[in-house]
Design a protein around this motif. Structure first.
Motif, PDB file in Angstrom:
ATOM      1  N   ALA A  56      52.225 -29.484  12.556  1.00 22.56           N
ATOM      2  CA  ALA A  56      51.007 -28.846  12.066  1.00 22.56           C
ATOM      3  C   ALA A  56      49.802 -29.152  12.939  1.00 22.56           C
ATOM      4  CB  ALA A  56      50.728 -29.284  10.634  1.00 22.56           C
ATOM      5  N   GLY A  57      49.974 -30.039  13.921  1.00 17.99           N
ATOM      6  CA  GLY A  57      48.913 -30.291  14.887  1.00 17.99           C
ATOM      7  C   GLY A  57      48.032 -31.484  14.602  1.00 17.99           C
ATOM      8  N   PHE A  58      48.411 -32.332  13.653  1.00 17.91           N
ATOM      9  CA  PHE A  58      47.593 -33.502  13.329  1.00 17.91           C
ATOM     10  C   PHE A  58      47.963 -34.690  14.213  1.00 17.91           C
ATOM     11  CE2 PHE A  58      47.160 -30.926   9.561  1.00 17.91           C
ATOM     12  CZ  PHE A  58      45.826 -31.099   9.230  1.00 17.91           C
ATOM     13  N   THR A  59      46.950 -35.498  14.530  1.00 17.84           N
ATOM     14  CA  THR A  59      47.146 -36.658  15.388  1.00 17.84           C
ATOM     15  C   THR A  59      47.158 -37.956  14.589  1.00 17.84           C
ATOM     16  OG1 THR A  59      46.031 -35.515  17.201  1.00 17.84           O
ATOM     17  CG2 THR A  59      46.260 -37.913  17.395  1.00 17.84           C
ATOM     18  N   ASP A  60      46.111 -38.157  13.785  1.00 25.27           N
ATOM     19  CA  ASP A  60      45.980 -39.378  12.985  1.00 25.27           C
ATOM     20  C   ASP A  60      45.465 -38.989  11.606  1.00 25.27           C
ATOM     21  OD1 ASP A  60      45.870 -42.013  12.206  1.00 25.27           O
ATOM     22  OD2 ASP A  60      43.958 -42.421  13.208  1.00 25.27           O
ATOM     23  N   GLN A 101      36.911 -32.558   0.155  1.00 25.74           N
ATOM     24  CA  GLN A 101      37.084 -33.834   0.850  1.00 25.74           C
ATOM     25  C   GLN A 101      37.324 -33.633   2.340  1.00 25.74           C
ATOM     26  OE1 GLN A 101      38.817 -36.110  -3.092  1.00 25.74           O
ATOM     27  NE2 GLN A 101      39.751 -36.533  -1.162  1.00 25.74           N
ATOM     28  N   GLY A 102      37.093 -32.398   2.794  1.00 24.75           N
ATOM     29  CA  GLY A 102      37.235 -32.095   4.205  1.00 24.75           C
ATOM     30  C   GLY A 102      38.665 -31.897   4.643  1.00 24.75           C
ATOM     31  N   GLY A 170      38.343 -40.150   9.870  1.00 22.16           N
ATOM     32  CA  GLY A 170      36.945 -40.086  10.262  1.00 22.16           C
ATOM     33  C   GLY A 170      36.272 -38.759   9.941  1.00 22.16           C
ATOM     34  N   ARG A 171      37.030 -37.776   9.446  1.00 21.48           N
ATOM     35  CA  ARG A 171      36.469 -36.460   9.141  1.00 21.48           C
ATOM     36  C   ARG A 171      36.413 -36.189   7.637  1.00 21.48           C
ATOM     37  NH1 ARG A 171      33.577 -33.956  12.724  1.00 21.48           N
ATOM     38  NH2 ARG A 171      34.247 -31.910  11.957  1.00 21.48           N
ATOM     39  N   LEU A 172      36.731 -37.184   6.841  1.00 20.45           N
ATOM     40  CA  LEU A 172      36.753 -36.983   5.398  1.00 20.45           C
ATOM     41  C   LEU A 172      35.342 -36.826   4.841  1.00 20.45           C
ATOM     42  CD1 LEU A 172      39.453 -39.593   4.337  1.00 20.45           C
ATOM     43  CD2 LEU A 172      39.687 -37.116   4.218  1.00 20.45           C
TER      44      LEU A 172
END
Length: 361
Positions: A56-60, A101-102, A170-172
């Motif tokens: 799905a393209g997620f890193t962390d 929640q982003g 860090g994007r939440l």
């Protein structure tokens, strides 16, 4: 149906029709496949659904989960025989809680419980669920259909939904830097959404209306179809806005508890907001509910969204940039107020809701 041996009972005689369940599964398989996305093939039939975060393209990523239902709105669907929209509500109530929640919704699972399975009605419900998943970009990777005679009356059913999303670390949201002076925007709703329907149904009964009567606030529609207008899906537009600007500090989904209960959930303990109620685009359905039910403003604000389904808290310095990003995403933002020091109440108001006046557009 009788047992071939003339003696022992069968599951079907007890009220559970496995064949009907299998028929429904076959009907919904194409609907489920249509929700495929990166990370999930959206096939059903196994004992569990799979999702590949890396694909799905997620890193962390941080995973975010939410579950909800549609409350007694489902009773209107049952009594009117209109089953194709409550599934959209089911998805929306879950995925809208993820986006605040982003988090990007990844996959969805549903639970459909009924007294006697009607494959046609069940497939219509799942059609709505699949539509909601497609519109919010998540895969329908599994679910459960439970036929429980004796627990539910024949014809009755209930729904529960479960959604999982993810955001890079860090994007939440909400961010911790919400401060006095930040700007509060409201995003218009599509209608009553999926809260307050026990009161809605009481008002309809008090008015003596049937579900097939013209809606007093939308006479070109039946009352049932108008009240079953699906909950707005804010996910894809808000994901686009979050990508376009870093000025969004918090989002609040206006669900049960309305403005006074939901907005404080995303604010620091020392921060409150003041909302200008004259800026809220009150929809005709809310004017009708208030007038027909004699519902006072304070009760309206705590029970219904009144025309605003999502709150956006924006950095004061980037309020214009946020407003443009929301407008570009076709969300039609309305400036409702500002954040300030919290007093006795976290949410205070100026002006009055436009609850009087003509009902129909």
């Amino acid at each position: 149906m009788t047992n071939p041996t003339g003696s022992g009972l069968t599951y079907a005689q007890a009220g559970v029709d496995i064949d009907a369940g299998n028929e429904m599964v076959e009907q919904i398989k194409p609907l489920v496949r249509a929700t495929r996305r990166r990370g999930a093939d959206a096939e059903i039939g196994g004992f569990g659904g799979l999702f590949d975060l890396k694909a799905a393209g997620f890193t962390d990523p941080i995973l975010v989960a939410a579950n909800d239902g549609v409350g007694t709105k489902v009773k209107i669907a049952i009594e009117s025989g209109i089953h194709d929209t409550v599934g959209i509500d089911l998805v929306a109530m879950c995925v809208n809680d993820l986006i605040v929640q982003g988090a990007e919704p990844l996959f969805f699972l549903d639970y459909y419980a009924t007294g006697k399975l009607d494959p046609k009605a069940g497939a219509a419900v799942v059609k709505g669920i699949a539509q909601g998943c497609i519109e919010s970009g998540c895969a329908l990777i599994g679910g459960e259909t439970a036929e429980m005679p004796g627990l539910y009356s024949e014809g009755d059913y209930d729904l529960a939904g479960f959604a999982v999303g993810a955001a890079e670390r860090g994007r939440l949201l909400p961010r911790e830097d919400v401060v006095a002076g930040d700007v509060i925007f409201g995003l218009p709703s599509s209608g009553v959404h999926s809260n307050g329907f026990s009161l809605v149904r009481r008002i309809v009964a008090r008015a003596g209306l049937t579900w097939d009567a013209p809606a007093p606030f939308a006479p070109d529609m039946t009352l049932a179809r108008a009240l079953l207008t699906p909950t707005k899906l804010y996910v894809k537009p808000l994901l686009a806005a979050l990508k376009a600007t870093d000025g969004i500090k918090a989002l609040a989904h206006i669900t049960g508890g309305g403005f006074p209960d939901n907005i404080p959930r995303v604010l620091p303990k020392t921060i409150g907001v003041e909302l200008d109620l004259t800026k809220i685009p009150v929809l005709p359905v809310f004017r009708w509910l208030a007038q027909e039910g004699g519902v006072v403003e304070q009760e309206m604000l705590r029970t219904f969204n009144c025309g605003i389904g999502m709150i956006v808290v924006a950095s004061q310095a980037k309020a214009g940039e946020v407003e443009k990003a929301l407008t570009d995403a076709s969300l039609a933002p309305v400036r409702l107020g500002v954040a300030g020091a919290r007093g006795a109440d976290a949410v205070t108001y100026s002006g009055k809701l436009a609850l009087a006046g003509k009902l129909a557009l």
